[in-house]
Design an enzyme around this catalytic site. Structure first.
Site, mmCIF file in Angstrom:
data_model
loop_
_atom_site.group_PDB
_atom_site.id
_atom_site.type_symbol
_atom_site.label_atom_id
_atom_site.label_comp_id
_atom_site.label_asym_id
_atom_site.label_seq_id
_atom_site.Cartn_x
_atom_site.Cartn_y
_atom_site.Cartn_z
ATOM 1 N N LYS A 45 0.799 -1.225 0.000
ATOM 2 C CA LYS A 45 0.000 0.000 0.000
ATOM 3 C C LYS A 45 0.830 1.272 0.000
ATOM 4 C CE LYS A 45 -4.179 -1.745 2.171
ATOM 5 N NZ LYS A 45 -4.913 -1.769 3.451
ATOM 6 N N GLU A 105 -3.062 -1.260 9.828
ATOM 7 C CA GLU A 105 -2.451 -0.390 8.815
ATOM 8 C C GLU A 105 -3.354 0.810 8.520
ATOM 9 O OE1 GLU A 105 -1.733 -3.118 5.595
ATOM 10 O OE2 GLU A 105 -0.381 -4.293 6.854
ATOM 11 N N HIS A 127 -2.967 5.350 9.556
ATOM 12 C CA HIS A 127 -3.115 6.534 8.705
ATOM 13 C C HIS A 127 -3.890 7.659 9.396
ATOM 14 C CE1 HIS A 127 -1.614 4.926 4.866
ATOM 15 N NE2 HIS A 127 -2.191 3.785 5.182
#
Lengths: 330, 330
Positions: B123, B193, B197
């Site tokens: 990603k 994950e 962010h």
């Protein structure tokens, strides 16, 4: 093939599409437009030709062969151009009719001993079938030929090939285009090709129509052409790429020949079944403000650049827009 | 690399993504799933492994190394698998954290002398930057490494690269994803994950969260994660492909961790200016019924197949989903 960064590009055919292509190329740093040919002549300048002057000459005198000082009149314009010009790749902005046209021109390239990249924006399935017959000859000749690299087939076929990745099997690829052009006379060949798809018409009949007959026909429909189940090469290209069988691909659309505004937003819908058994549809929709010229010529040069990359690696033969990712031309 | 039609495929990482990948592969004729590794062990059977049995073993005992009779427990599972298995290509279904993980695993492949195709569905931009540092080593080693080949980056990046072709210059590529998962515990690493962010979090902080802490955090948001301006490798991939600069690419989305229905339709919008000076936007929208697993694993194997085609032609090194057209796996 030049080894420097700037690719020398030629354009065969100087109708609406070929002319638009020169304007698309004009601001590009990576490509120089150096050559063009139409039925009656050709023009070549190794440091680059000027679109405005070339287009004006064509409109005023009927052939780019009249372009001063770079034009030459010729009844064998492609052959003579190939003998004269140093060109890395050509965009075949030629009429789609007859269906053998692209393959015949490709044979001229093979016969001339020229090596480089060819790209077309052809439309019909049968034209790709003609090219498939000479794929081995293209490879042996050192030609990398990118076929079906306009809008549809081309941009939309590539989007379908990407979209297909979510699915275990593809059920339908449905392309629906909307085209608006201010004045059909700028696209005389294209409009006849569209008419040929209509019930009661065929390629020969449409090609034989005079401008006045086309005008009269368009008067009956208020300038609108509604097309269904068209013979478009998206089908054979997706089949060759192993994505679905050609009968699962449909192409239709609406062309307004009197209005630059699109009658509907061009789109492709890709329906399939995922590995989990879900049926779903991805949709790729083009912005209405993008013209047919932008959606055809942009991809054509993007595939031409991708073709250069293949050619530099020694990869020759026939490729379609569904197999190769176009490269962005700066 | 096998010369027959069936490609022998391994999967590294056996979390939600790796497990889904085995189900995607199961009905494919062109690929056989023969190997997998997780942190504690590996399994290999040259005639193919069974997804259901492998997944059950992993859930019950915590490692595919317990799989009878093909599993082996090991603290050096990747190294040992590479020494043991005949595999043409691997899908790296590994966690994205730390950002150096993919590149470190790639170095293990290089060190082992293995030649073949690797594909990841990573990603983060920084993970691609790590891989760029070893692109020459990958090429020299005879490895064709396809990076950023999941959904985003991957499917949507490829759609953006295709869509860009209509424009002379690209102004913005805006990716907005909707993800719905029935139960976040099937995607423990992925959810951490995503949390990394969010404002106030980073990679280390999110990774250090216990399951109970993740659960408590999700309780505060009704299970919804809203993500903006995420570090996603779509940006560097489109930059490397020469399409736009990375700061013109934005990625955001909404993840519902308690509902398989997507909170919005995942889409990418590509805005640019045509050669005629028109500003327009193309849109590619995924069908809501396609799961994250379908949109990640489908493209990953499509790029793996494309990678096999490159590898057979002797083309090695690092490639992204924005440069290569994925091939459809039957």
């Amino acid at each position: 093939m030049s080894t420097n960064q700037t690719m020398k590009v030629g354009i065969l055919g100087f109708g609406g599409l070929g002319q638009a292509a020169t304007k698309v190329l004009a601001p590009k740093q990576e490509m120089d437009w150096v050559a063009a040919a139409d039925l009656k002549g050709y023009a070549y300048c190794e440091t680059g030709l000027e679109p405005q002057k070339a287009i004006a000459t064509y409109h005023q005198q009927g052939s780019i062969g009249y372009l001063e000082p770079h034009g030459t009149l010729s009844n064998h314009s492609i052959k003579n151009l190939l003998e004269t010009a140093q060109v890395d790749g050509y965009f075949l902005a030629l009429p789609n009719l007859p269906n053998t046209f692209m393959a015949d021109v490709a044979r001229q390239f093979i016969a001339s001993g020229w090596k480089g990249v060819l790209v077309d924006a052809l439309k019909r399935t049968s034209a790709v079938e003609q090219l498939l017959q000479i794929r081995r000859e293209l490879e042996t000749a050192g030609i990398t030929y990118m076929t079906g690299c306009g809008a549809t087939p081309g941009l939309l076929t590539a989007a379908a090939a990407v979209a297909a990745q979510s699915y275990h099997e593809i059920h339908q690829v449905k392309i629906t285009f909307g085209v608006g052009i201010a004045n059909w006379e700028a696209y005389r060949a294209t409009i006849r090709e569209d008419i040929a798809h209509l019930p009661g018409f065929n390629v020969d009949k449409a090609k034989a129509m005079s401008d006045a007959e086309v005008e009269a026909f368009l008067d009956q429909t208020n300038g609108i052409l509604t097309l269904e189940n068209m013979e478009h090469a998206d089908d054979i290209m997706l089949e060759l790429a192993g994505i679905c069988s050609r009968d699962q691909v449909t192409v239709g659309g609406v062309v307004d020949t009197r209005n630059p505004k699109k009658p509907l937003s061009t789109n492709v819908q890709i329906t399939g079944r995922t590995f989990e058994g879900k049926i779903s549809t991805h949709t790729f929709t083009l912005g209405d403000e993008t013209s047919m010229a932008a959606n055809v010529c942009g991809p054509a040069f993007g595939y031409l650049k991708a073709g250069f990359s293949l050619h530099r690696r020694g990869i020759h033969g026939l490729f379609t827009a569904a197999e190769i990712m176009p490269h962005f031309v700066r």
